[in-house]
Design a protein around this motif. Structure first.
Motif, PDB file in Angstrom:
ATOM      1  N   PHE A  34      28.326  47.418  29.326  1.00 29.30           N
ATOM      2  CA  PHE A  34      27.879  48.305  28.244  1.00 29.30           C
ATOM      3  C   PHE A  34      28.407  49.721  28.464  1.00 29.30           C
ATOM      4  O   PHE A  34      28.907  50.353  27.525  1.00 29.30           O
ATOM      5  N   LEU A  35      28.290  50.235  29.698  1.00 22.45           N
ATOM      6  CA  LEU A  35      28.785  51.577  29.986  1.00 22.45           C
ATOM      7  C   LEU A  35      30.292  51.667  29.798  1.00 22.45           C
ATOM      8  O   LEU A  35      30.812  52.674  29.295  1.00 22.45           O
ATOM      9  N   ASP A  36      30.994  50.602  30.180  1.00 24.52           N
ATOM     10  CA  ASP A  36      32.450  50.591  30.017  1.00 24.52           C
ATOM     11  C   ASP A  36      32.828  50.618  28.535  1.00 24.52           C
ATOM     12  O   ASP A  36      33.790  51.294  28.142  1.00 24.52           O
ATOM     13  N   GLU A  37      32.056  49.908  27.718  1.00 27.49           N
ATOM     14  CA  GLU A  37      32.307  49.933  26.276  1.00 27.49           C
ATOM     15  C   GLU A  37      32.043  51.316  25.685  1.00 27.49           C
ATOM     16  O   GLU A  37      32.670  51.711  24.692  1.00 27.49           O
ATOM     17  N   MET A  38      31.133  52.053  26.315  1.00 25.21           N
ATOM     18  CA  MET A  38      30.815  53.409  25.855  1.00 25.21           C
ATOM     19  C   MET A  38      31.770  54.448  26.427  1.00 25.21           C
ATOM     20  O   MET A  38      31.634  55.646  26.159  1.00 25.21           O
ATOM     21  N   GLY A  39      32.728  53.998  27.226  1.00 27.84           N
ATOM     22  CA  GLY A  39      33.698  54.918  27.813  1.00 27.84           C
ATOM     23  C   GLY A  39      33.268  55.509  29.132  1.00 27.84           C
ATOM     24  O   GLY A  39      33.910  56.450  29.623  1.00 27.84           O
ATOM     25  N   VAL A  40      32.199  54.993  29.714  1.00 30.63           N
ATOM     26  CA  VAL A  40      31.708  55.482  31.005  1.00 30.63           C
ATOM     27  C   VAL A  40      32.027  54.421  32.052  1.00 30.63           C
ATOM     28  O   VAL A  40      31.449  53.339  32.061  1.00 30.63           O
ATOM     29  N   ARG A  41      32.965  54.726  32.933  1.00 29.05           N
ATOM     30  CA  ARG A  41      33.394  53.775  33.936  1.00 29.05           C
ATOM     31  C   ARG A  41      32.898  54.240  35.306  1.00 29.05           C
ATOM     32  O   ARG A  41      33.207  55.355  35.736  1.00 29.05           O
ATOM     33  N   ILE A  42      32.148  53.384  35.969  1.00 27.86           N
ATOM     34  CA  ILE A  42      31.599  53.710  37.279  1.00 27.86           C
ATOM     35  C   ILE A  42      32.495  53.174  38.396  1.00 27.86           C
ATOM     36  O   ILE A  42      32.859  53.905  39.327  1.00 27.86           O
ATOM     37  N   VAL A  43      32.864  51.900  38.289  1.00 31.78           N
ATOM     38  CA  VAL A  43      33.676  51.267  39.323  1.00 31.78           C
ATOM     39  C   VAL A  43      35.106  51.798  39.242  1.00 31.78           C
ATOM     40  O   VAL A  43      35.656  51.988  38.148  1.00 31.78           O
ATOM     41  N   MET A  44      35.687  52.071  40.409  1.00 30.27           N
ATOM     42  CA  MET A  44      37.054  52.578  40.520  1.00 30.27           C
ATOM     43  C   MET A  44      37.240  53.921  39.828  1.00 30.27           C
ATOM     44  O   MET A  44      38.256  54.184  39.191  1.00 30.27           O
ATOM     45  N   SER A  45      36.234  54.789  39.944  1.00 24.49           N
ATOM     46  CA  SER A  45      36.345  56.156  39.442  1.00 24.49           C
ATOM     47  C   SER A  45      35.527  57.063  40.353  1.00 24.49           C
ATOM     48  O   SER A  45      34.590  56.605  41.014  1.00 24.49           O
ATOM     49  N   TRP A  46      35.855  58.350  40.343  1.00 26.86           N
ATOM     50  CA  TRP A  46      35.171  59.232  41.280  1.00 26.86           C
ATOM     51  C   TRP A  46      33.672  59.386  40.981  1.00 26.86           C
ATOM     52  O   TRP A  46      32.885  59.556  41.914  1.00 26.86           O
ATOM     53  N   PRO A  47      33.204  59.309  39.719  1.00 28.32           N
ATOM     54  CA  PRO A  47      31.750  59.302  39.519  1.00 28.32           C
ATOM     55  C   PRO A  47      31.066  58.139  40.227  1.00 28.32           C
ATOM     56  O   PRO A  47      29.906  58.244  40.643  1.00 28.32           O
ATOM     57  N   GLY A  48      31.770  57.017  40.369  1.00 26.61           N
ATOM     58  CA  GLY A  48      31.220  55.917  41.135  1.00 26.61           C
ATOM     59  C   GLY A  48      31.049  56.291  42.591  1.00 26.61           C
ATOM     60  O   GLY A  48      30.108  55.828  43.263  1.00 26.61           O
ATOM     61  N   GLY A  49      31.942  57.137  43.098  1.00 29.96           N
ATOM     62  CA  GLY A  49      31.781  57.644  44.463  1.00 29.96           C
ATOM     63  C   GLY A  49      30.541  58.504  44.596  1.00 29.96           C
ATOM     64  O   GLY A  49      29.853  58.473  45.621  1.00 29.96           O
ATOM     65  N   VAL A  50      30.248  59.277  43.550  1.00 27.30           N
ATOM     66  CA  VAL A  50      29.019  60.080  43.548  1.00 27.30           C
ATOM     67  C   VAL A  50      27.791  59.171  43.590  1.00 27.30           C
ATOM     68  O   VAL A  50      26.839  59.416  44.327  1.00 27.30           O
ATOM     69  N   LEU A  51      27.830  58.115  42.794  1.00 25.41           N
ATOM     70  CA  LEU A  51      26.712  57.171  42.766  1.00 25.41           C
ATOM     71  C   LEU A  51      26.523  56.508  44.130  1.00 25.41           C
ATOM     72  O   LEU A  51      25.397  56.407  44.628  1.00 25.41           O
ATOM     73  N   ALA A  52      27.621  56.058  44.739  1.00 24.06           N
ATOM     74  CA  ALA A  52      27.529  55.408  46.041  1.00 24.06           C
ATOM     75  C   ALA A  52      27.005  56.371  47.102  1.00 24.06           C
ATOM     76  O   ALA A  52      26.136  56.020  47.913  1.00 24.06           O
ATOM     77  N   ALA A  53      27.526  57.600  47.097  1.00 28.00           N
ATOM     78  CA  ALA A  53      27.067  58.592  48.074  1.00 28.00           C
ATOM     79  C   ALA A  53      25.611  58.974  47.828  1.00 28.00           C
ATOM     80  O   ALA A  53      24.856  59.231  48.777  1.00 28.00           O
ATOM     81  N   PHE A  54      25.207  59.007  46.555  1.00 22.96           N
ATOM     82  CA  PHE A  54      23.816  59.330  46.226  1.00 22.96           C
ATOM     83  C   PHE A  54      22.868  58.285  46.811  1.00 22.96           C
ATOM     84  O   PHE A  54      21.830  58.629  47.399  1.00 22.96           O
ATOM     85  N   VAL A  55      23.225  57.022  46.661  1.00 23.36           N
ATOM     86  CA  VAL A  55      22.346  55.948  47.124  1.00 23.36           C
ATOM     87  C   VAL A  55      22.140  56.021  48.636  1.00 23.36           C
ATOM     88  O   VAL A  55      21.016  55.867  49.125  1.00 23.36           O
ATOM     89  N   VAL A  56      23.201  56.286  49.391  1.00 27.66           N
ATOM     90  CA  VAL A  56      23.087  56.256  50.847  1.00 27.66           C
ATOM     91  C   VAL A  56      22.566  57.569  51.433  1.00 27.66           C
ATOM     92  O   VAL A  56      22.046  57.583  52.558  1.00 27.66           O
ATOM     93  N   SER A  57      22.700  58.681  50.706  1.00 25.96           N
ATOM     94  CA  SER A  57      22.251  59.963  51.243  1.00 25.96           C
ATOM     95  C   SER A  57      20.876  60.386  50.733  1.00 25.96           C
ATOM     96  O   SER A  57      20.229  61.255  51.329  1.00 25.96           O
ATOM     97  N   PHE A  58      20.415  59.783  49.643  1.00 28.90           N
ATOM     98  CA  PHE A  58      19.112  60.141  49.084  1.00 28.90           C
ATOM     99  C   PHE A  58      17.970  60.014  50.093  1.00 28.90           C
ATOM    100  O   PHE A  58      17.106  60.901  50.156  1.00 28.90           O
ATOM    101  N   PRO A  59      17.900  58.935  50.894  1.00 34.30           N
ATOM    102  CA  PRO A  59      16.779  58.829  51.843  1.00 34.30           C
ATOM    103  C   PRO A  59      16.681  59.996  52.816  1.00 34.30           C
ATOM    104  O   PRO A  59      15.574  60.369  53.224  1.00 34.30           O
ATOM    105  N   LEU A  60      17.803  60.588  53.191  1.00 35.58           N
ATOM    106  CA  LEU A  60      17.762  61.726  54.117  1.00 35.58           C
ATOM    107  C   LEU A  60      17.049  62.912  53.485  1.00 35.58           C
ATOM    108  O   LEU A  60      16.188  63.547  54.110  1.00 35.58           O
TER     109      LEU A  60
END
Length: 218
Positions: free
Chosen positions: A74-100
């Motif tokens: 759905f996000l890809d159809e809306m023009g928002v691509r998470i996988v293989m893009s730098w915003p996806g890196g933000v999401l991945a880093a957010f998940v692992v750093s949020f607990p700290l």
């Protein structure tokens, strides 16, 4: 020397730090007011990425935001691509750093003397005013330490990031993924150069953290 991995790593770490800062403070404050049973459950869920392998976190992110799955499609159809893009890196880093950030903010809020809050309430001050003008200044050193640690964790993230955004020179490459790719292809000198850059950045982060801890101790 292509400096894109440095720029991309700093960009991802900076964006992640801003998101983690506000989300961690909000979650720590709101959850600290919940009943103990519910608080314990949410503590476990929110802290779980801290003990899980980063690749496992990356796997879960792909299961949710991959283009083969409903939300990702759905996000890809809306023009928002998470996988293989730098915003996806933000999401991945957010998940692992949020607990700290969350755990550090929780500790700072738990050490807050509630008599200050009660005294302010007797003066007719609102909870919002008390939070921003009394609680936050008192807890600021611990919160700053959490923000610095979260930035450092996001800057050095590899496992979840490599699974979610991969390695594409000039597009998704970070310092961590560049070191691995250069080493894998036999370019040890290039990998060593990026390792040196990473060491300098990490040392700067630790210096800031030590200065923060020193001021907290005083």
């Amino acid at each position: 020397m292509d400096l894109f991995p440095l720029w991309n790593s700093l960009r991802i770490a900076a964006c992640t730090s801003v998101l983690v800062f506000f989300a961690g403070i909000w979650a720590a404050y709101e959850i600290s007011r919940l009943p103990s049973a519910l608080r314990g459950l949410l503590d476990t869920l929110l802290t779980l990425p801290l003990v899980l392998p980063p690749t496992v976190c990356g796997f879960f992110i792909l299961q949710v935001f991959g283009i083969r799955h409903p939300l990702g499609h759905f996000l890809d159809e809306m023009g928002v691509r998470i996988v293989m893009s730098w915003p996806g890196g933000v999401l991945a880093a957010f998940v692992v750093s949020f607990p700290l950030m969350y755990r550090t903010a929780r500790g700072a809020f738990q050490s807050f003397d509630k008599t200050c809050q009660w005294s302010a309430q007797t003066l007719g001050l609102s909870d919002t005013y008390i939070f921003w003008h009394i609680r936050m200044p008192v807890c600021r050193q611990g919160i700053i330490a959490g923000a610095v640690l979260s930035f450092a964790r996001a800057l050095g993230e590899y496992g979840a990031t490599s699974m979610v955004i991969g390695y594409t020179p000039g597009k998704t490459a970070t310092i961590a993924t560049t070191v691995y790719q250069l080493w894998r292809t036999g370019d040890n000198s290039g990998a060593a150069a990026w390792v040196a850059i990473n060491l300098v950045l990490s040392a700067c982060v630790l210096i800031v953290l030590n200065l923060t801890e020193g001021r907290r101790g005083q």
